[in-house]
Scaffold this motif. Structure first.
Motif, PDB file in Angstrom:
ATOM      1  N   PHE A 164       0.792  -1.225   0.000  1.00  0.00           N
ATOM      2  CA  PHE A 164       0.000   0.000   0.000  1.00  0.00           C
ATOM      3  C   PHE A 164       0.829   1.282   0.000  1.00  0.00           C
ATOM      4  CE2 PHE A 164      -3.285  -2.585   2.609  1.00  0.00           C
ATOM      5  CZ  PHE A 164      -3.649  -3.251   1.469  1.00  0.00           C
ATOM      6  N   VAL A 165       2.090   1.190   0.419  1.00  0.00           N
ATOM      7  CA  VAL A 165       2.873   2.404   0.649  1.00  0.00           C
ATOM      8  C   VAL A 165       4.021   2.566  -0.340  1.00  0.00           C
ATOM      9  CG1 VAL A 165       4.377   3.587   2.290  1.00  0.00           C
ATOM     10  CG2 VAL A 165       2.269   2.520   3.095  1.00  0.00           C
ATOM     11  N   SER A 166       4.804   1.531  -0.567  1.00  0.00           N
ATOM     12  CA  SER A 166       5.960   1.681  -1.456  1.00  0.00           C
ATOM     13  C   SER A 166       5.541   1.763  -2.919  1.00  0.00           C
ATOM     14  CB  SER A 166       6.934   0.513  -1.264  1.00  0.00           C
ATOM     15  OG  SER A 166       6.340  -0.698  -1.682  1.00  0.00           O
ATOM     16  N   ARG A 167       4.434   1.059  -3.258  1.00  0.00           N
ATOM     17  CA  ARG A 167       3.890   1.083  -4.623  1.00  0.00           C
ATOM     18  C   ARG A 167       4.952   0.802  -5.686  1.00  0.00           C
ATOM     19  NH1 ARG A 167      -0.605   6.009  -4.343  1.00  0.00           N
ATOM     20  NH2 ARG A 167      -1.956   4.932  -2.839  1.00  0.00           N
ATOM     21  N   GLY A 168       5.698  -0.259  -5.427  1.00  0.00           N
ATOM     22  CA  GLY A 168       6.660  -0.707  -6.427  1.00  0.00           C
ATOM     23  C   GLY A 168       7.864   0.182  -6.584  1.00  0.00           C
ATOM     24  N   SER A 169       8.092   1.076  -5.619  1.00  0.00           N
ATOM     25  CA  SER A 169       9.281   1.956  -5.651  1.00  0.00           C
ATOM     26  C   SER A 169       9.434   2.673  -6.979  1.00  0.00           C
ATOM     27  CB  SER A 169      10.548   1.137  -5.339  1.00  0.00           C
ATOM     28  OG  SER A 169      10.434   0.503  -4.087  1.00  0.00           O
ATOM     29  N   GLY A 170       8.365   3.327  -7.397  1.00  0.00           N
ATOM     30  CA  GLY A 170       8.429   4.137  -8.612  1.00  0.00           C
ATOM     31  C   GLY A 170       7.965   3.437  -9.866  1.00  0.00           C
ATOM     32  N   GLN A 171       7.477   2.185  -9.769  1.00  0.00           N
ATOM     33  CA  GLN A 171       6.941   1.505 -10.935  1.00  0.00           C
ATOM     34  C   GLN A 171       5.722   2.255 -11.469  1.00  0.00           C
ATOM     35  OE1 GLN A 171       6.020  -2.422  -9.410  1.00  0.00           O
ATOM     36  NE2 GLN A 171       7.710  -3.343 -10.548  1.00  0.00           N
ATOM     37  N   PRO A 172       5.431   2.128 -12.767  1.00  0.00           N
ATOM     38  CA  PRO A 172       4.150   2.645 -13.273  1.00  0.00           C
ATOM     39  C   PRO A 172       3.000   2.020 -12.497  1.00  0.00           C
ATOM     40  CG  PRO A 172       5.596   2.028 -15.085  1.00  0.00           C
ATOM     41  CD  PRO A 172       6.264   1.546 -13.838  1.00  0.00           C
ATOM     42  N   LEU A 173       1.941   2.814 -12.274  1.00  0.00           N
ATOM     43  CA  LEU A 173       0.846   2.346 -11.436  1.00  0.00           C
ATOM     44  C   LEU A 173       0.231   1.051 -11.956  1.00  0.00           C
ATOM     45  CD1 LEU A 173      -1.024   5.638 -10.440  1.00  0.00           C
ATOM     46  CD2 LEU A 173       0.392   4.152  -9.013  1.00  0.00           C
ATOM     47  N   ALA A 174       0.034   0.944 -13.262  1.00  0.00           N
ATOM     48  CA  ALA A 174      -0.568  -0.265 -13.824  1.00  0.00           C
ATOM     49  C   ALA A 174       0.301  -1.487 -13.552  1.00  0.00           C
ATOM     50  CB  ALA A 174      -0.780  -0.096 -15.324  1.00  0.00           C
ATOM     51  N   GLN A 175       1.605  -1.323 -13.654  1.00  0.00           N
ATOM     52  CA  GLN A 175       2.518  -2.440 -13.397  1.00  0.00           C
ATOM     53  C   GLN A 175       2.526  -2.800 -11.917  1.00  0.00           C
ATOM     54  OE1 GLN A 175       6.459  -1.749 -14.922  1.00  0.00           O
ATOM     55  NE2 GLN A 175       7.307  -3.613 -14.005  1.00  0.00           N
ATOM     56  N   TRP A 176       2.471  -1.786 -11.037  1.00  0.00           N
ATOM     57  CA  TRP A 176       2.447  -2.035  -9.599  1.00  0.00           C
ATOM     58  C   TRP A 176       1.182  -2.786  -9.188  1.00  0.00           C
ATOM     59  CZ3 TRP A 176      -1.156   1.016  -6.603  1.00  0.00           C
ATOM     60  CH2 TRP A 176      -1.186   0.660  -5.257  1.00  0.00           C
ATOM     61  N   ILE A 177       0.051  -2.426  -9.758  1.00  0.00           N
ATOM     62  CA  ILE A 177      -1.217  -3.030  -9.350  1.00  0.00           C
ATOM     63  C   ILE A 177      -1.252  -4.520  -9.663  1.00  0.00           C
ATOM     64  CG2 ILE A 177      -3.670  -3.128  -9.963  1.00  0.00           C
ATOM     65  CD1 ILE A 177      -3.743  -0.133  -9.896  1.00  0.00           C
TER      66      ILE A 177
ATOM     67  N   GLN B  47      13.281  -3.098   8.370  1.00  0.00           N
ATOM     68  CA  GLN B  47      13.064  -1.837   9.060  1.00  0.00           C
ATOM     69  C   GLN B  47      13.222  -0.636   8.133  1.00  0.00           C
ATOM     70  OE1 GLN B  47      12.040  -1.131  12.103  1.00  0.00           O
ATOM     71  NE2 GLN B  47      12.227   1.072  11.720  1.00  0.00           N
ATOM     72  N   GLN B  48      14.018  -0.779   7.102  1.00  0.00           N
ATOM     73  CA  GLN B  48      14.300   0.354   6.233  1.00  0.00           C
ATOM     74  C   GLN B  48      13.039   0.890   5.562  1.00  0.00           C
ATOM     75  OE1 GLN B  48      17.362   1.879   5.983  1.00  0.00           O
ATOM     76  NE2 GLN B  48      16.130   3.448   4.942  1.00  0.00           N
ATOM     77  N   ILE B  49      12.124   0.010   5.186  1.00  0.00           N
ATOM     78  CA  ILE B  49      10.920   0.479   4.511  1.00  0.00           C
ATOM     79  C   ILE B  49      10.044   1.286   5.471  1.00  0.00           C
ATOM     80  CG2 ILE B  49       9.474  -1.560   4.993  1.00  0.00           C
ATOM     81  CD1 ILE B  49       8.373  -1.294   2.164  1.00  0.00           C
ATOM     82  N   VAL B  50      10.084   0.938   6.769  1.00  0.00           N
ATOM     83  CA  VAL B  50       9.341   1.708   7.778  1.00  0.00           C
ATOM     84  C   VAL B  50       9.977   3.080   7.943  1.00  0.00           C
ATOM     85  CG1 VAL B  50       8.546   1.747  10.165  1.00  0.00           C
ATOM     86  CG2 VAL B  50       8.686  -0.430   8.937  1.00  0.00           C
ATOM     87  N   ASP B  51      11.311   3.116   8.044  1.00  0.00           N
ATOM     88  CA  ASP B  51      12.021   4.392   8.172  1.00  0.00           C
ATOM     89  C   ASP B  51      11.781   5.276   6.951  1.00  0.00           C
ATOM     90  OD1 ASP B  51      13.017   3.472  10.571  1.00  0.00           O
ATOM     91  OD2 ASP B  51      14.933   2.818   9.721  1.00  0.00           O
ATOM     92  N   ASP B  52      11.825   4.665   5.773  1.00  0.00           N
ATOM     93  CA  ASP B  52      11.613   5.439   4.546  1.00  0.00           C
ATOM     94  C   ASP B  52      10.223   6.063   4.522  1.00  0.00           C
ATOM     95  OD1 ASP B  52      14.129   4.811   3.667  1.00  0.00           O
ATOM     96  OD2 ASP B  52      13.488   3.213   2.305  1.00  0.00           O
ATOM     97  N   TYR B  53       9.233   5.317   5.005  1.00  0.00           N
ATOM     98  CA  TYR B  53       7.874   5.866   5.014  1.00  0.00           C
ATOM     99  C   TYR B  53       7.781   7.090   5.911  1.00  0.00           C
ATOM    100  CZ  TYR B  53       2.921   6.430   5.978  1.00  0.00           C
ATOM    101  OH  TYR B  53       1.674   6.973   6.141  1.00  0.00           O
ATOM    102  N   PHE B  54       8.274   6.983   7.130  1.00  0.00           N
ATOM    103  CA  PHE B  54       8.165   8.109   8.059  1.00  0.00           C
ATOM    104  C   PHE B  54       9.060   9.280   7.655  1.00  0.00           C
ATOM    105  CE2 PHE B  54       6.630   4.782  11.095  1.00  0.00           C
ATOM    106  CZ  PHE B  54       5.379   5.340  11.289  1.00  0.00           C
ATOM    107  N   GLU B  55      10.076   9.004   6.852  1.00  0.00           N
ATOM    108  CA  GLU B  55      10.922  10.081   6.331  1.00  0.00           C
ATOM    109  C   GLU B  55      10.348  10.695   5.062  1.00  0.00           C
ATOM    110  OE1 GLU B  55      14.712   8.311   5.807  1.00  0.00           O
ATOM    111  OE2 GLU B  55      15.046   7.948   7.960  1.00  0.00           O
ATOM    112  N   GLY B  56       9.228  10.166   4.573  1.00  0.00           N
ATOM    113  CA  GLY B  56       8.599  10.699   3.367  1.00  0.00           C
ATOM    114  C   GLY B  56       9.330  10.349   2.097  1.00  0.00           C
ATOM    115  N   ALA B  57      10.060   9.215   2.109  1.00  0.00           N
ATOM    116  CA  ALA B  57      10.864   8.833   0.948  1.00  0.00           C
ATOM    117  C   ALA B  57      10.154   7.848   0.022  1.00  0.00           C
ATOM    118  CB  ALA B  57      12.192   8.225   1.419  1.00  0.00           C
ATOM    119  N   LEU B  58       8.921   7.457   0.344  1.00  0.00           N
ATOM    120  CA  LEU B  58       8.193   6.495  -0.475  1.00  0.00           C
ATOM    121  C   LEU B  58       7.114   7.190  -1.297  1.00  0.00           C
ATOM    122  CD1 LEU B  58       7.809   3.571   2.092  1.00  0.00           C
ATOM    123  CD2 LEU B  58       9.557   3.867   0.336  1.00  0.00           C
TER     124      LEU B  58
END
Length: 443
Positions: free
Chosen positions: A37-50, A402-413
């Protein structure tokens, strides 16, 4: 019996509604929610992520729902998901009641069987699915199983019915990996309905499975064990796993049906078998893919939501036989078994580590609160870390990485903290270093 069933059903609905409201006001993210729900494929096109694989699942609808929440309603990802769980359980109850009305002539049996099935659908031993925002696909799969059973109850499907039957396997496989069990069970039961429906559903299921596992990129998750079949694991999961009341209910119904020696008309077979066959196939799948983790995995709370469907087949089979008996001396048996297996907590109350009905609901609430506390702790940890302060006692994990949690709270996702998540960060940032206990931090 009706009063007791209604009281138990009302209690279950209130419990789920209370958890849904709490999650709406303080929506948490836990485990796989960060990946889907949050990383969304790390920049993948939305259709590809879904359509991208998550473990063994596609989760098209769950991902689309989170996208809809954040994009069009300015909600947090997964904020409405516990309300979605409740809506899907109610949809299951509606389909189940419709099926009972179609199969049973006696109104008393219709009512008792409908309420008994509804009570099974609300059982609290599936607490992991009830209180985790990642789990709506589990309840959606149950909706599809009962929708397939309802379609199979129609002797001659019209154009609309045939179209629904053709697209149902595609919807199931796009929802989650359990959709494979739905498609297989539906195809097998469709052959019992008619040759035409069997050909159509089998062809559609085969095409959907090939698309999901061969046309689209797919690979077995590296963290999962090799396929193995453990009979004890299979039997534990099939009998209810964490909720052993399922095994008791099905065993008693089987004994009664054998003693009655009344054959069930063949026109009922496809719909009667659909929920139970789905459970059998689902348990076979998790045995092959999860038995390598150990026998304790068979008692995972989340598996109860699907193994429980075997109980619906048992209740309906008993009601069909009883409906054809003019005297109906045991018409209350199905409702009685549902009550003692759930509210009566039998045989869970005889086991050393078994949870009773009140304890299972309490476990559900505690699990939701624990996830909320862990999430708040990680938000505070991220805010303090941004100020150069590290907690000596780290927060309990909410994700393996843990990195994905840190990235979320840092606004990096792709999705950034807003609403209550932003409030947690701002509150933690306002804590002065002087007010912090020196035993809890290091500089």
């Amino acid at each position: 019996f009706v009063g007791l069933l209604l009281a138990a059903i009302s209690h279950g609905l209130i419990e789920i509604l209370t958890m849904a409201r709490a999650h709406w006001s303080q929506p948490t993210l836990f485990g796989d929610s960060f990946d889907s729900f949050v990383s969304r494929g790390s920049g993948q096109p939305l259709a590809q992520w879904i359509i991208h694989q998550h473990n063994e699942h596609r989760m098209v609808f769950a991902k689309a729902s989170s996208l809809w929440e954040t994009t069009f309603f300015n909600l947090l990802p997964g904020q409405s998901n516990l309300f979605q769980n409740l809506a899907l359980i109610l949809a299951c109850a509606g389909l189940w009641s419709w099926l009972c009305i179609r199969f049973l002539r006696n109104r008393g049996l219709q009512l008792l069987t409908s309420l008994a099935g509804f009570l099974l659908l609300l059982n609290p031993w599936q607490y992991e699915n009830l209180s985790w925002e990642f789990q709506p696909p589990w309840f959606f799969i149950n909706v599809l199983v009962l929708a397939a059973a309802l379609l199979l109850s129609v002797p001659g499907l019209g154009v609309i019915g045939l179209v629904l039957a053709l697209i149902l396997p595609w919807i199931a496989l796009a929802s989650s990996g359990q959709g494979l069990a739905v498609a297989l069970a539906f195809a097998m039961c469709a052959w019992l309905h008619s040759r035409q429906l069997g050909l159509l559903v089998s062809g559609s299921s085969l095409a959907a499975a090939m698309t999901c596992f061969m046309v689209l990129p797919y690979s077995k998750p590296h963290s999962h064990p090799e396929f193995t079949f453990n009979l004890l694991y299979f039997l534990r999961a099939l009998s209810g796993g964490f909720w052993q009341g399922l095994g008791m209910l099905c065993f008693v119904v089987a004994i009664v049906l054998l003693a009655r020696r009344r054959p069930i008309p063949k026109r009922y077979w496809p719909s009667l078998l659909m929920p139970g066959l789905f459970s059998l196939l689902f348990v076979s799948m998790i045995t092959l893919s999860r038995a390598g983790f150990g026998l304790e995995q068979a008692f995972a709370s989340r598996y109860t939501s699907h193994s429980m469907m075997l109980g619906l087949s048992a209740l309906l089979a008993f009601a069909v036989v009883e409906d054809r008996n003019r005297l109906r001396p045991m018409s209350f048996l199905g409702a009685f078994l549902a009550l003692i297996a759930t509210v009566g907590s039998f045989p869970q109350n005889l086991q050393a580590e078994g949870l009773t009905y009140p304890e299972a609901w309490a476990k559900s609430r505690r699990w939701a609160e624990e996830k909320r506390d862990r999430f708040a702790c990680h938000a505070e940890q991220a805010a303090l870390k941004n100020k150069g302060i590290n907690l000596l006692k780290p927060c309990k994990k909410i994700h393996p990485r843990q990195q994905i949690v840190d990235d979320y709270f840092e606004g990096a996702l792709s999705v950034r903290p807003t609403g209550w998540h932003r409030e947690l960060l701002e509150t933690a940032s306002q804590i002065s270093i002087v007010s912090l206990n020196s035993q809890d931090i290091q500089y």
